[in-house]
Design a protein around this motif. Structure first.
Motif, short mmCIF file in Angstrom:
data_model
loop_
_atom_site.label_atom_id
_atom_site.label_comp_id
_atom_site.label_asym_id
_atom_site.label_seq_id
_atom_site.Cartn_x
_atom_site.Cartn_y
_atom_site.Cartn_z
N THR A 224 0.83 -1.21 0.00
CA THR A 224 0.00 0.00 0.00
C THR A 224 0.86 1.25 0.00
OG1 THR A 224 -1.79 -1.14 1.14
CG2 THR A 224 -1.77 1.27 1.28
N ALA A 225 1.88 1.27 0.86
CA ALA A 225 2.77 2.43 0.93
C ALA A 225 3.51 2.61 -0.39
CB ALA A 225 3.76 2.27 2.08
N PHE B 27 3.12 6.54 -5.81
CA PHE B 27 2.87 6.89 -7.21
C PHE B 27 1.55 7.65 -7.41
CE2 PHE B 27 5.76 3.35 -7.35
CZ PHE B 27 6.68 3.74 -8.30
N SER B 28 0.79 7.84 -6.34
CA SER B 28 -0.55 8.41 -6.49
C SER B 28 -0.52 9.93 -6.67
CB SER B 28 -1.42 8.05 -5.28
OG SER B 28 -1.04 8.83 -4.17
N PRO B 29 -1.50 10.45 -7.40
CA PRO B 29 -1.61 11.91 -7.55
C PRO B 29 -1.83 12.60 -6.19
CG PRO B 29 -2.99 10.79 -9.17
CD PRO B 29 -2.48 9.74 -8.23
N LEU B 30 -2.55 11.94 -5.27
CA LEU B 30 -2.76 12.52 -3.94
C LEU B 30 -1.44 12.72 -3.22
CD1 LEU B 30 -4.60 13.50 -1.67
CD2 LEU B 30 -4.83 11.11 -0.95
N LYS B 31 -0.56 11.72 -3.28
CA LYS B 31 0.76 11.82 -2.65
C LYS B 31 1.50 13.03 -3.20
CE LYS B 31 5.00 10.75 -1.22
NZ LYS B 31 5.45 10.48 0.10
N HIS B 32 1.54 13.16 -4.51
CA HIS B 32 2.31 14.23 -5.13
C HIS B 32 1.68 15.60 -4.91
CE1 HIS B 32 5.33 11.59 -6.59
NE2 HIS B 32 4.37 10.75 -6.92
N ILE C 225 -1.83 19.00 7.64
CA ILE C 225 -2.64 17.95 7.01
C ILE C 225 -2.02 17.52 5.68
CG2 ILE C 225 -4.87 17.50 5.88
CD1 ILE C 225 -6.13 19.18 8.22
N PHE C 226 -1.52 18.49 4.92
CA PHE C 226 -0.85 18.13 3.66
C PHE C 226 0.42 17.33 3.94
CE2 PHE C 226 -3.24 21.80 1.86
CZ PHE C 226 -3.94 21.08 0.91
N CYS C 227 1.16 17.70 4.99
CA CYS C 227 2.40 16.97 5.30
C CYS C 227 2.10 15.55 5.77
CB CYS C 227 3.21 17.73 6.35
SG CYS C 227 3.90 19.28 5.69
N VAL C 228 1.09 15.39 6.59
CA VAL C 228 0.70 14.03 7.00
C VAL C 228 0.15 13.29 5.78
CG1 VAL C 228 -0.93 12.69 8.40
CG2 VAL C 228 0.32 14.60 9.42
N GLY D 14 12.28 15.70 -5.51
CA GLY D 14 11.80 14.75 -4.51
C GLY D 14 10.70 13.84 -4.99
N ASP D 15 9.93 14.29 -5.99
CA ASP D 15 8.86 13.43 -6.52
C ASP D 15 9.45 12.20 -7.20
OD1 ASP D 15 9.86 15.28 -8.40
OD2 ASP D 15 8.06 15.17 -9.63
#
Length: 160
Positions: free
Chosen positions: A35-36, A41-46, A81-84, A121-122
């Motif tokens: 999962t991690a 690779f998810s758009p939410l992560k980036h 919240i964005f950092c978490v 970093g991405d």
């Protein structure tokens, strides 16, 4: 932190109440690693990573100048919240590898720091994702000794 401890306790209770899961203890850490890895690779992560990388840019973009203390708290909360949001999956990996595993803690702290501080970093996040996926597949393919139930393989061939 409290929500993570509660979620961990709930997960342990689920495993304890399920003989199937209890007999396959490798599935949970493998699932967390996979999962991690996929989340990297998810758009939410980036999206979260981009907002987390520049706190000053976030403040400049969202500061409206009224009620300083209240707005500072609200902006800090939103930015947090964005950092978490960009690191929750890497934090969950700590539970898969053990929160008292100092080398794993150091490696994950470095991974989070590098993702946030290095200009590309991405791309590093994607590399970390590949490593996590490979680790998850390795754990998934490595059930405990003696088969999925943890018992020694049966040598009983009755009926054959």
């Amino acid at each position: 932190g409290l929500s993570v401890v509660v979620a961990d306790a709930a997960l342990h209770a689920l495993v304890d109440s399920s003989p199937w899961l209890a007999s396959r203890p490798h599935l949970i850490p493998a699932g967390v690693l996979l999962t991690a890895g996929l989340f990297q690779f998810s758009p939410l992560k980036h999206s979260c990573l981009e907002r987390c990388r520049s706190p000053i840019g976030f403040v400049i973009q969202h500061w409206r100048g009224s009620r300083r203390a209240l707005q500072a708290f609200a902006l800090g909360t939103r930015h947090g919240i964005f950092c978490v949001g960009c690191c929750w999956a890497l934090m969950a990996v700590l539970f898969a590898v053990g929160i008292m595993n100092l080398p794993a803690v150091v490696a994950l702290a470095l991974a989070v720091g590098i993702e946030k501080l290095v200009p590309r970093g991405d791309w590093i996040a994607r590399g970390i994702g590949i490593v996590l996926i490979l680790a998850g597949l390795f754990v998934l393919g490595s059930p405990p000794a003696g088969g999925p139930s943890g018992d020694a393989p049966s040598m009983d061939h009755q009926g054959m």
